[in-house]
Design an enzyme around this catalytic site. Structure first.
Site, PDB file in Angstrom:
ATOM      1  CD  GLU A 155     -16.851   5.865  12.984  1.00 52.75           C
ATOM      2  OE1 GLU A 155     -17.860   5.131  13.105  1.00 52.75           O
ATOM      3  OE2 GLU A 155     -16.384   6.554  13.925  1.00 52.75           O
ATOM      4  NE  ARG A 178     -21.714  14.712  16.457  1.00 58.80           N
ATOM      5  CZ  ARG A 178     -22.339  13.558  16.631  1.00 58.80           C
ATOM      6  NH1 ARG A 178     -22.430  12.691  15.633  1.00 58.80           N
ATOM      7  NH2 ARG A 178     -22.866  13.238  17.794  1.00 58.80           N
ATOM      8  CG  ASP A 224     -19.873   1.137  18.626  1.00 62.82           C
ATOM      9  OD1 ASP A 224     -20.681   1.779  19.317  1.00 62.82           O
ATOM     10  OD2 ASP A 224     -18.859   1.630  18.087  1.00 62.82           O
ATOM     11  NE  ARG A 258     -27.820   9.436  13.157  1.00 64.55           N
ATOM     12  CZ  ARG A 258     -27.104   9.203  14.247  1.00 64.55           C
ATOM     13  NH1 ARG A 258     -25.884   8.671  14.160  1.00 64.55           N
ATOM     14  NH2 ARG A 258     -27.594   9.531  15.434  1.00 64.55           N
ATOM     15  CG  HIS A 307     -18.734   8.912  12.628  1.00 63.81           C
ATOM     16  ND1 HIS A 307     -19.646   8.101  12.000  1.00 63.81           N
ATOM     17  CD2 HIS A 307     -18.844   8.659  13.959  1.00 63.81           C
ATOM     18  CE1 HIS A 307     -20.285   7.407  12.922  1.00 63.81           C
ATOM     19  NE2 HIS A 307     -19.822   7.705  14.105  1.00 63.81           N
TER      20      HIS A 307
HETATM   21  O1  TA6 Z   1     -18.600   5.595  15.683  1.00 56.54           O
HETATM   22  C1  TA6 Z   1     -19.412   4.731  16.363  1.00 56.54           C
HETATM   23  C2  TA6 Z   1     -20.181   5.480  17.435  1.00 56.54           C
HETATM   24  O2  TA6 Z   1     -19.316   6.016  18.378  1.00 56.54           O
HETATM   25  C3  TA6 Z   1     -21.230   4.559  18.052  1.00 56.54           C
HETATM   26  O3  TA6 Z   1     -20.961   4.279  19.393  1.00 56.54           O
HETATM   27  C4  TA6 Z   1     -22.545   5.279  17.832  1.00 56.54           C
HETATM   28  O4  TA6 Z   1     -22.962   5.969  18.913  1.00 56.54           O
HETATM   29  C5  TA6 Z   1     -22.220   6.172  16.639  1.00 56.54           C
HETATM   30  O5  TA6 Z   1     -20.915   6.576  16.834  1.00 56.54           O
HETATM   31  C6  TA6 Z   1     -23.149   7.313  16.364  1.00 56.54           C
HETATM   32  O6  TA6 Z   1     -23.040   8.314  17.290  1.00 56.54           O
HETATM   33  P1  TA6 Z   1     -24.051   9.576  17.228  1.00 56.54           P
HETATM   34  O7  TA6 Z   1     -23.618  10.464  18.359  1.00 56.54           O
HETATM   35  O8  TA6 Z   1     -23.872  10.216  15.891  1.00 56.54           O
HETATM   36  O9  TA6 Z   1     -25.443   9.020  17.392  1.00 56.54           O
END
Ligand code: TA6
Length: 301
Positions: free
Chosen positions: A273, A101, A214, A75, A170
């Site tokens: 991103e 990932r 988002d 994360r 991301h």
């Molecule tokens: O990039 C934004 C997003 O798609 C959000 O919708 C949120 O879910 C974030 O990614 C994080 O996703 P994750 O699967 O890493 O918790």
């Protein structure tokens, strides 16, 4: 018996500049101490977790509660989403943001390029990836750590049928206080608002984060500028072969719902991103290659 990490280090290390060492959770990582930058990149997800240009301040946010294990995404830093973004349209069981990932990649090379260092990692289709996605591919992530951070995501279609995929770098950018930060470069651009049933809207002016945000900005190749008056820092993200930009901040509630994210983590990060998602997914014929690039630069004021 030499450990895999020690063996990898023996093969790829550049003495005094780049080493392969054991990182969090025992996961192998490349540590870079180049004249122009300090950085870290895990083989797990080919995941950049740290970049300090000029040896200065950290550019990326890393959650203090991140997991460090096979099958889980780190994360923070810069996870790679591929070959789909978000939930898989036709399979609710599939892992969010794809499967690269959460798996170990292989180290291809480490090279000193002037006063910067380029680390190249790759992963390929295998019996596990075919379970989710019946396609043949090779994916390379090349990161050059210097005064700038140069990123390339290279997809090769190694099969005999056309591929259609989504991709995203991301990136979690660290900020002093999200409520004071501003994002520029998306004025007048259409976006899908994921907090409002993907309703299509138009950006007006700069972005200020005042609630869960988002958004998938569509058909844009423009450079993004993140202004942070608390850290007195201006970060620019230029890109190539990318036609969407995603902006994300979970704000209070969503942050609280994430088990690997501190309740107040949302105040110190914003995701910008570089991507090709939604209607801008990439079609790649057999034998062809697609390279998405991002160039991150940091200035102070
Ligand atoms: O990039 C934004 C997003 O798609 C959000 O919708 C949120 O879910 C974030 O990614 C994080 O996703 P994750 O699967 O890493 O918790």
């Amino acid at each position: 018996m030499e450990s895999a990490i020690a063996e990898s280090d023996r093969r790829f290390e550049i003495p005094g500049t780049a080493q392969v060492v054991e990182g969090n959770g025992g996961l192998p990582k490349v540590c870079i101490t180049a004249p122009e930058a300090i950085g870290e990149m895990y083989l797990h997800g080919a995941h950049v977790t740290s970049w300090k240009p000029g040896g200065g301040e950290e550019v990326f946010f890393l959650s203090s509660q991140s997991r460090w294990e096979d099958g889980r995404a780190i994360r923070g830093g810069m996870p790679i989403c591929f070959p789909w973004f978000g939930d898989k349209a036709d399979d609710p069981e599939a892992p969010a943001h794809g499967f690269v990932r959460t798996k170990a990649w292989q180290l291809e090379s480490i090279a000193q390029v002037g006063s910067a260092v380029t680390v190249s990692m790759f992963t390929e289709s295998d019996e596990n990836t075919r379970k989710w996605w019946p396609a043949e591919f090779r994916l390379v992530h090349r990161a050059t750590f210097g005064r700038e951070l140069n990123l390339e995501l290279v997809v090769t279609n190694t099969g005999s049928t056309s591929l259609r995929f989504e991709e995203a770098l991301h990136a979690y950018h660290r900020v002093g206080n999200i409520e004071k930060a501003r994002v520029r470069g998306l004025d007048t651009i259409h976006y899908l608002d994921k907090t409002d049933s993907n309703r299509k809207k138009v950006q007006q002016g700069e972005i200020a984060i005042v609630s869960e945000t988002d958004r998938v900005y569509l058909n844009t190749s423009d450079t993004i500028e993140l202004e942070d008056p608390v850290l007195h820092r201006r970060t620019r993200v230029a890109k190539e072969n990318s036609r969407t930009t995603v902006i994300w901040n979970p704000w209070v509630q969503k942050a609280h719902s994430l088990s690997d994210f501190a309740d107040d983590g949302w105040t110190q990060m914003i995701c910008i991103e570089t991507s090709n998602v939604a209607d801008f997914a990439v079609e790649l014929p057999p034998g062809q290659q697609h390279t998405m690039k991002a160039l991150v630069t940091v200035g102070h004021f």
